[in-house]
Design a protein around this motif. Structure first.
Motif, short mmCIF file in Angstrom:
data_model
loop_
_atom_site.label_atom_id
_atom_site.label_comp_id
_atom_site.label_asym_id
_atom_site.label_seq_id
_atom_site.Cartn_x
_atom_site.Cartn_y
_atom_site.Cartn_z
N LEU A 17 46.67 38.63 42.58
CA LEU A 17 46.54 39.27 41.27
C LEU A 17 46.65 38.26 40.14
CD1 LEU A 17 48.58 42.58 41.74
CD2 LEU A 17 46.10 42.27 41.81
N TRP A 18 47.54 37.28 40.29
CA TRP A 18 47.68 36.30 39.21
C TRP A 18 46.38 35.52 39.01
CZ3 TRP A 18 46.70 31.18 39.91
CH2 TRP A 18 46.76 30.68 41.22
N ALA A 19 45.66 35.25 40.09
CA ALA A 19 44.41 34.50 39.98
C ALA A 19 43.32 35.36 39.33
CB ALA A 19 43.96 34.03 41.36
N VAL A 20 43.30 36.64 39.64
CA VAL A 20 42.34 37.54 38.99
C VAL A 20 42.60 37.58 37.49
CG1 VAL A 20 41.51 39.92 38.85
CG2 VAL A 20 42.09 38.94 41.08
N ALA A 21 43.87 37.65 37.11
CA ALA A 21 44.24 37.66 35.69
C ALA A 21 43.82 36.36 35.01
CB ALA A 21 45.74 37.89 35.54
N MET A 22 44.04 35.24 35.67
CA MET A 22 43.63 33.95 35.11
C MET A 22 42.11 33.87 34.94
SD MET A 22 46.29 31.83 34.59
CE MET A 22 45.62 30.17 34.72
N ALA A 23 41.40 34.42 35.91
CA ALA A 23 39.93 34.34 35.88
C ALA A 23 39.34 35.12 34.72
CB ALA A 23 39.36 34.87 37.20
N THR A 24 39.90 36.28 34.41
CA THR A 24 39.34 37.09 33.34
C THR A 24 39.81 36.65 31.96
OG1 THR A 24 38.90 39.38 32.64
CG2 THR A 24 41.15 38.87 33.33
N ALA A 25 40.88 35.84 31.90
CA ALA A 25 41.49 35.49 30.62
C ALA A 25 41.26 34.04 30.20
CB ALA A 25 42.99 35.77 30.67
N ALA A 26 40.37 33.33 30.87
CA ALA A 26 40.13 31.91 30.56
C ALA A 26 39.20 31.80 29.35
CB ALA A 26 39.53 31.20 31.77
N ALA A 27 39.76 32.06 28.17
CA ALA A 27 38.97 32.11 26.94
C ALA A 27 38.60 30.72 26.45
CB ALA A 27 39.77 32.85 25.86
N PRO A 28 37.30 30.40 26.37
CA PRO A 28 36.88 29.08 25.91
C PRO A 28 37.47 28.74 24.55
CG PRO A 28 35.02 30.28 26.82
CD PRO A 28 36.17 31.26 26.74
N THR A 29 37.83 27.49 24.38
CA THR A 29 38.49 26.88 23.22
C THR A 29 39.99 27.18 23.18
OG1 THR A 29 38.18 28.60 21.50
CG2 THR A 29 36.35 27.06 21.88
N PHE A 30 40.42 28.32 23.72
CA PHE A 30 41.84 28.65 23.73
C PHE A 30 42.52 28.16 25.01
CE2 PHE A 30 40.11 31.65 20.70
CZ PHE A 30 41.05 31.64 19.68
N LEU A 31 41.89 28.42 26.15
CA LEU A 31 42.45 28.05 27.45
C LEU A 31 41.39 27.35 28.29
CD1 LEU A 31 44.35 31.37 28.25
CD2 LEU A 31 45.44 29.16 27.82
N PRO A 32 41.80 26.50 29.24
CA PRO A 32 40.81 25.86 30.11
C PRO A 32 40.13 26.88 31.02
CG PRO A 32 42.99 24.80 30.26
CD PRO A 32 43.18 26.09 29.53
N SER A 33 38.96 26.53 31.52
CA SER A 33 38.34 27.36 32.55
C SER A 33 39.28 27.39 33.76
CB SER A 33 36.97 26.82 32.94
OG SER A 33 37.09 25.48 33.41
N PHE A 34 39.13 28.43 34.58
CA PHE A 34 40.03 28.60 35.72
C PHE A 34 39.27 28.33 37.01
CE2 PHE A 34 41.93 31.54 38.96
CZ PHE A 34 43.09 30.79 39.16
N ARG A 35 39.74 27.36 37.77
CA ARG A 35 39.10 27.01 39.04
C ARG A 35 39.97 27.49 40.19
NH1 ARG A 35 34.99 24.09 40.89
NH2 ARG A 35 35.15 23.03 42.89
N PHE A 36 39.34 28.23 41.13
CA PHE A 36 40.10 28.79 42.25
C PHE A 36 39.17 28.99 43.44
CE2 PHE A 36 42.31 32.28 44.53
CZ PHE A 36 43.57 31.70 44.66
N ARG A 37 39.55 28.43 44.56
CA ARG A 37 38.81 28.56 45.82
C ARG A 37 37.31 28.27 45.66
NH1 ARG A 37 41.78 34.03 48.28
NH2 ARG A 37 43.88 33.09 48.38
N GLY A 38 37.03 27.18 44.95
CA GLY A 38 35.65 26.72 44.84
C GLY A 38 34.85 27.32 43.71
N ASN A 39 35.39 28.28 42.99
CA ASN A 39 34.68 28.89 41.87
C ASN A 39 35.40 28.58 40.55
OD1 ASN A 39 32.58 30.31 43.32
ND2 ASN A 39 34.19 31.68 44.04
N THR A 40 34.61 28.44 39.49
CA THR A 40 35.16 28.22 38.16
C THR A 40 34.83 29.42 37.29
OG1 THR A 40 34.87 25.83 38.39
CG2 THR A 40 35.23 26.67 36.18
N TYR A 41 35.87 30.00 36.68
CA TYR A 41 35.73 31.25 35.93
C TYR A 41 35.97 31.05 34.45
CZ TYR A 41 36.40 33.33 40.61
OH TYR A 41 36.29 33.68 41.93
N LEU A 42 35.29 31.88 33.64
CA LEU A 42 35.52 31.97 32.21
C LEU A 42 35.82 33.42 31.83
CD1 LEU A 42 32.67 29.67 30.84
CD2 LEU A 42 35.11 29.14 30.91
N ASP A 43 36.35 33.59 30.65
CA ASP A 43 36.80 34.88 30.15
C ASP A 43 35.71 35.96 30.23
OD1 ASP A 43 37.59 37.00 28.21
OD2 ASP A 43 39.21 35.60 27.75
#
Length: 352
Positions: free
Chosen positions: A175-201
């Motif tokens: 669940l923490w990774a899902v939350a990080m993936a949806t909340a990676a807001a460009p300019t505010f927070l870094p993109s979120f990389r997890f298990r080979g995928n990189t996520y943005l807000d």
């Protein structure tokens, strides 16, 4: 041929009867402004005397709304979510004194904040209270849909609980990774990389996830006239995108004169607010049957609604008040109780 095949595929997996009322709770993105949404939920739950999710078949949330949706999915109350924002918000987005100046300077070349504190906080929030083990998306007691974006391909992505036999992968995500993936807001927070995928807000394309919830309900057999949506905003504000803010000065600049640098810090809040407004007022009002859309929003004065800088007491008080005022008008929503959600055994059978 592809359209026919997809239609048959979704129909064969339907979970809702054609005449069944299906209610969607949609929670907008907005950073620390999620305190407003949490306060609304706290107020509604106090008046109901039981958890708000009891009345909703599908919960979708984007960015900070995704965090709230995940918390509701594992049984957290509105009050507990309020405490999260009040206790941890100032450390996730440190925005006072010298740290305010340093963050402003850093933001022109890198993300304004590190994600380390957010990650540690979310791991604590989404841990099993008894064992301390990390909870997975399969552990949600409600159907959840969380928008995010694949950075590499710029493709929208929906992370879903295993409420259909097709959804065999996402439930393995913490669940923490899902939350990080949806909340990676460009300019505010870094993109979120997890298990080979990189996520943005997810707010880049679905800051108001109401349509996401409606489409999911349709795919699972519901009829459009039987779908109800309650959308809880994180507030909206006027003309904030045209104000150039530095730590010690605030200037009003004509939009016609803005270039890349000043727009870089304002474009994301503008896109998120525009998406939320258009989804509710341009699309859902035309799509849904009369009386099947309710939206809880609050207009804030200019300069009071930054994603990373809020007046905590004001947002809490305004959220509580908005919940109290909206309660009487939601009586039809609260007459509906969602059936118990059971994850698809076929989806869970894929343990690879």
């Amino acid at each position: 041929m592809a359209l026919s095949t997809n239609h048959q595929k979704s129909r064969s997996d339907q979970a809702f009867a054609r005449d069944q009322v299906v209610q969607v709770l949609a929670l907008d993105g907005g950073g620390l402004k999620g305190l407003f949404s949490a306060a609304v939920i706290e107020s509604l739950e106090e008046q109901l005397g039981h958890p708000l999710p009891d009345h909703f078949d599908i919960i979708c949330g984007t960015s900070t709304g995704g965090l709230i949706a995940l918390a509701l999915g594992i049984g957290k109350s509105g009050s507990e979510i309020v405490d999260f924002y009040r206790d941890d918000g100032p450390t996730i987005f440190p925005n006072r004194g010298i740290r305010r100046v340093l963050g402003y300077c850093r933001s022109w070349l890198w993300s304004k904040y590190s994600s380390r504190t957010l990650k540690a906080t979310l791991k604590r929030l989404f841990a099993n209270e008894g064992t301390g083990d990390e909870l997975l998306l399969r552990d949600s007691r409600k159907r959840l849909i969380i928008p995010t974006l694949y950075a590499a391909s710029s493709q929208p992505r929906l992370l879903k609980t295993p409420h259909d036999r097709r959804y065999r992968l996402d439930w393995k995500l913490p669940l923490w990774a899902v939350a990080m993936a949806t909340a990676a807001a460009p300019t505010f927070l870094p993109s979120f990389r997890f298990r080979g995928n990189t996520y943005l807000d997810g707010g880049l394309w679905a800051n108001n996830p109401s349509l996401v919830g409606v489409v999911e309900a349709l795919e699972m057999g519901a009829q459009l006239e039987n779908i109800r949506v309650l959308n809880i905003s994180t507030t909206s504000s006027t003309s904030d995108c045209l104000a150039f803010k530095a730590p010690l000065v605030r200037l009003k600049i004509s939009a016609a004169r803005l270039g890349k640098l000043p727009w870089a810090s304002r474009i994301l809040p503008l896109v998120m607010q525009a998406n939320s407004y258009s989804t509710t007022h341009m699309y859902l009002k035309q799509m849904l049957a009369p009386g099947n859309l309710a939206a809880i929003d609050e207009r804030m004065n200019e300069g009071h609604a930054a994603l990373d800088d809020i007046n905590y007491e004001e947002f809490y008080t305004r959220g509580r008040s908005a919940g109290e005022q909206a309660f009487a008008g939601l009586s039809e929503y609260f007459e509906h109780f969602a059936a118990d959600y059971t994850p698809s055994r076929e989806a869970l059978a894929d343990g690879s």
